[in-house]
Write an enzyme that holds these catalytic residues in place. Structure first.
Site, PDB file in Angstrom:
ATOM      1  N   HIS A   1       0.750  -7.555  11.440  1.00  0.00           N
ATOM      2  CA  HIS A   1       1.240  -6.703  12.529  1.00  0.00           C
ATOM      3  C   HIS A   1       2.706  -7.049  12.768  1.00  0.00           C
ATOM      4  CE1 HIS A   1       1.593  -4.625  16.325  1.00  0.00           C
ATOM      5  NE2 HIS A   1       0.396  -4.108  16.132  1.00  0.00           N
TER       6      HIS A   1
ATOM      7  N   ARG B   1       2.801  -0.055   9.001  1.00  0.00           N
ATOM      8  CA  ARG B   1       2.957  -1.461   9.418  1.00  0.00           C
ATOM      9  C   ARG B   1       3.519  -2.358   8.343  1.00  0.00           C
ATOM     10  NH1 ARG B   1      -2.430  -2.519  12.971  1.00  0.00           N
ATOM     11  NH2 ARG B   1      -1.626  -1.213  14.640  1.00  0.00           N
TER      12      ARG B   1
ATOM     13  N   ARG C   1      -4.219  -0.466   6.406  1.00  0.00           N
ATOM     14  CA  ARG C   1      -4.982   0.283   7.412  1.00  0.00           C
ATOM     15  C   ARG C   1      -4.065   1.099   8.334  1.00  0.00           C
ATOM     16  NH1 ARG C   1      -6.503  -0.981  12.746  1.00  0.00           N
ATOM     17  NH2 ARG C   1      -5.413  -2.955  12.480  1.00  0.00           N
TER      18      ARG C   1
END
Ligand code: SIN
Length: 495
Positions: free
Chosen positions: A228, A274, A370
Site C-alpha cells: 500500500h 497501487r 488487486r
C-alpha cells in the site's frame, strides 16, 4: 491430546470465515476457531471500503474490466466474473442483516479509489468499513447456536491423511486439541507481518498459508504481494493505514520538498494502480534521500475531512498531526497477499475436504495486483461459495477415529525469538519488498536457510508458531519471486 468432532471446522473469523460459517450452519454443527478475539482480523481494520457495481453510473462489466486491468493480465476471468456478478447480492444481503453503509439522504454514497473508472466504493462511518461489516457478521454469528466460537484457539496444523483433510490441531490454554471435521474451511487471512513495514494487524502471520503448504496443498502466485503506498510514517506512531480513499477524494502526494511528483511517473498520477504509486514513492524517496513522502489533503474543507475520515483524523491527531492543516508523513508498507492456497471458484483446494476463501486463498481473482477495495467483496463472495461447496461435499459418515495418526512434532523452543522474528521481517522488507532482484532474493534465502531449524518443530506457544509460519511464508514468497524473472503487477524485478 483431547479430540473433538464437528461437522464443519472454519479456521478464521474475518469476513470470509464468518460468511462461510453461515452456509455451513445450514447443514450441521460448525466450530469457528480464531487465535485472538473473534473480531481481531484484517477485516476489522479495512478502512476505504467495499467495491461493488451498484451505483447508477456503473455496471458489472465496467467493474470486471477495471479488475482485469489492475491485475495486469494475470487475473482468472472466471473468478473476476464471479466476484463482480455475485458482489451486489452479497452486499444487499449484508445490508438486510443490518450493515449501515454511509448514505446521503437515503441514497448510498459511492466513492472513488485508484484505478476504478467509476465511483463504486461503499464505506461505513467514513473510514471504518471493515469494522462495520465485522460487527454485523459477528452479531449474526452470535445469534446462531449451530456455530460454536473458540477465541484464543491457535490453529497449529491441518490433519491430512492420505491426501484427505480431516480437520486441524488447535492450541488452547497450552493444550493441543485435534478437531476432527467432515469439512475444513481455511480463512486465516494474509501475511503482512512477514515484512517489517505493514498495514496489517499483528495476527496476519501467514498461519494458514504455511500450514496448507506443510500439508501439501498447491500454492499459487506467492510472489504477488501488494504494497500500500500510504502507511503513516511518524516517530512514535504505529504503522497505520492512511486509506486510498483520501486520494479518491483529492489528496495529493508530495516529496519532502513539498513538490508533487506522481504526474511524472504515470498519467493517472495519484490515482494510478497501487503498484505504480508505491514504486514511484520509493523512487522519489531514494532521489530525495528520505524515508517518507507526504500525503496532502489540507486543501479540502476541514469539516468534510473530519466527517469523511473520522478515524484517520483522530488517530493522526493522537500523534500530533492535524490532517486538516498539516501534511501526513507516509511511506509504502506490505498490505495484501494476492497469492495463496490455490482454489477453484468454489473454494476447493487441491486437498480433498479442505476449502479456502479470502486472503489466504488464491482464486486468481486479483491477478498480479488487486484492485483497491475488492478484498472485502472477495471475502463475502468466495466465503459464501466455499461454505456452500463444503456443505455439498462434506463427508458426514466417515469414522475418522481408527485412521487418525496424530503427528505433532516434538515440542521445543526458539532461541531468541524476538531476534529471529525481526531478522526475517527486516530481510523481507529490504531484499524481497517493493523492488527485488535475483541477488537480493538469494541473500534473503541464505538467511532463511540458516534459520531452517525453526521450521522443524511445533511449539506450545502462539508466538513461536507464528515465527515459524512467518519464516515459511517468507521463504515461499522469495522462492516464487525468484521463479518469476520478469516484472509484472506488484512483482518488480530490478534485474
Ligand atoms: C484503503 O483503504 O486504502 C485500503 C483498501 C483496500 O486495501 O482495498
Amino acid at each position: 491430546m483431547i479430540t473433538e468432532r464437528v461437522d464443519f471446522l472454519v479456521i478464521g473469523s474475518g469476513v470470509a470465515g464468518l460468511r462461510a460459517a453461515f452456509e455451513a450452519a445450514e447443514a450441521g454443527q460448525v466450530f469457528v476457531i480464531t487465535k485472538d478475539t473473534l473480531k481481531e482480523s484484517s477485516t476489522e481494520y479495512a478502512q476505504g471500503g467495499v467495491a461493488v457495481a451498484l451505483c447508477d453510473e456503473d455496471t458489472i462489466g465496467i467493474h470486471f474490466e477495471d479488475t482485469i486491468k489492475a491485475g495486469d493480465g494475470l487475473c482468472v476471468d472466471e473468478a473476476v466474473r464471479t466476484l463482480v456478478n455475485e458482489g451486489p447480492e452479497r452486499i444487499m444481503e449484508l445490508i438486510s442483516w443490518g450493515a449501515e453503509f454511509d448514505k446521503s439522504d437515503s441514497r448510498l454514497i459511492f466513492t472513488l479509489e485508484a484505478a476504478h473508472s467509476r465511483r463504486r466504493i461503499l464505506h461505513a462511518h467514513g473510514d471504518s468499513t471493515g469494522k462495520e461489516i465485522e460487527r454485523v457478521l459477528i452479531k449474526k454469528a452470535m445469534s446462531m447456536p449451530q456455530i460454536k466460537k473458540y477465541s484464543f484457539a491457535y490453529f497449529l496444523d491441518l490433519i491430512v491423511i492420505d491426501g484427505q483433510c480431516h480437520g486441524a490441531y488447535m492450541l488452547r490454554d497450552g493444550q493441543v486439541t485435534a478437531v476432527l471435521a467432515g469439512a475444513t474451511i481455511l480463512a486465516t487471512g494474509g501475511a503482512g507481518q512477514v515484512f517489517s513495514r505493514t498495514t496489517n494487524p499483528l495476527v496476519a502471520t501467514g498461519d494458514g498459508l504455511a500450514a496448507a503448504y506443510r500439508a501439501g496443498a498447491v500454492m499459487s502466485d506467492m510472489e504477488f504481494v501488494q504494497f500500500h503506498p500510504t502507511s503513516l510514517y511518524a516517530s512514535g506512531a504505529p504503522q497505520f493505514l492512511i486509506s486510498e480513499a483520501l486520494r479518491g477524494e483529492g489528496a495529493v502526494i508530495r516529496n519532502i520538498h513539498k513538490e508533487r511528483f506522481m504526474g511524472l511517473y504515470h498519467p493517472d498520477a495519484e490515482l494510478a494502480t497501487r503498484d505504480v504509486v508505491a514504486r514511484a514513492i520509493v523512487s522519489e524517496m531514494v532521489r530525495t534521500k528520505s524515508h517518507h513522502v507526504y500525503l496532502d489533503i489540507t486543501h479540502l474543507d476541514k469539516e468534510f475531512i473530519k466527517t469523511r475520515f473520522p478515524m484517520i483524523y483522530k488517530t493522526c491527531l493522537k500523534y500530533d498531526i492535524d490532517i486538516t492543516t498539516e501534511l501526513i508523513p507516509v511511506s509504502p508498507a506490505a498490505h495484501y497477499m494476492m497469492g495463496g492456497v490455490r482454489t477453484d471458484i468454489d473454494g476447493r483446494t487441491t486437498i480433498k475436504g479442505l476449502f479456502a476463501a479470502g486472503e489466504v486463498a488464491c482464486t486468481g481473482v486479483h491477478g498480479a495486483n488487486r484492485l483497491a477495495s475488492n478484498s472485502l467483496l472477495e471475502g463475502l463472495v468466495f466465503g459464501a461459495r466455499a461454505g456452500k461447496t463444503a456443505v455439498n461435499e462434506w463427508d458426514a459418515t466417515k469414522d475418522m477415529g481408527p485412521e487418525l495418526r496424530l503427528n505433532i512434532a516434538e515440542q521445543g523452543r526458539i532461541e531468541n525469538p524476538d531476534e529471529v522474528r525481526s531478522t526475517i521481517r527486516r530481510v523481507m522488507w529490504e531484499k524481497a519488498g517493493i523492488i527485488r532482484s535475483a541477488e537480493s532474493l538469494n541473500e534473503a534465502l541464505e538467511v532463511f536457510t540458516s534459520l531452517r531449524h525453526v521450521t522443524e518443530l511445533t511449539y506450545l506457544s502462539r508466538y513461536e508458531n507464528e515465527i515459524k509460519n512467518i519464516l515459511q511464508t517468507a521463504e515461499l514468497i522469495v522462492k516464487s519471486a525468484l521463479e518469476r524473472k520478469t516484472s509484472i503487477g506488484a512483482h518488480y524485478r530490478s534485474d
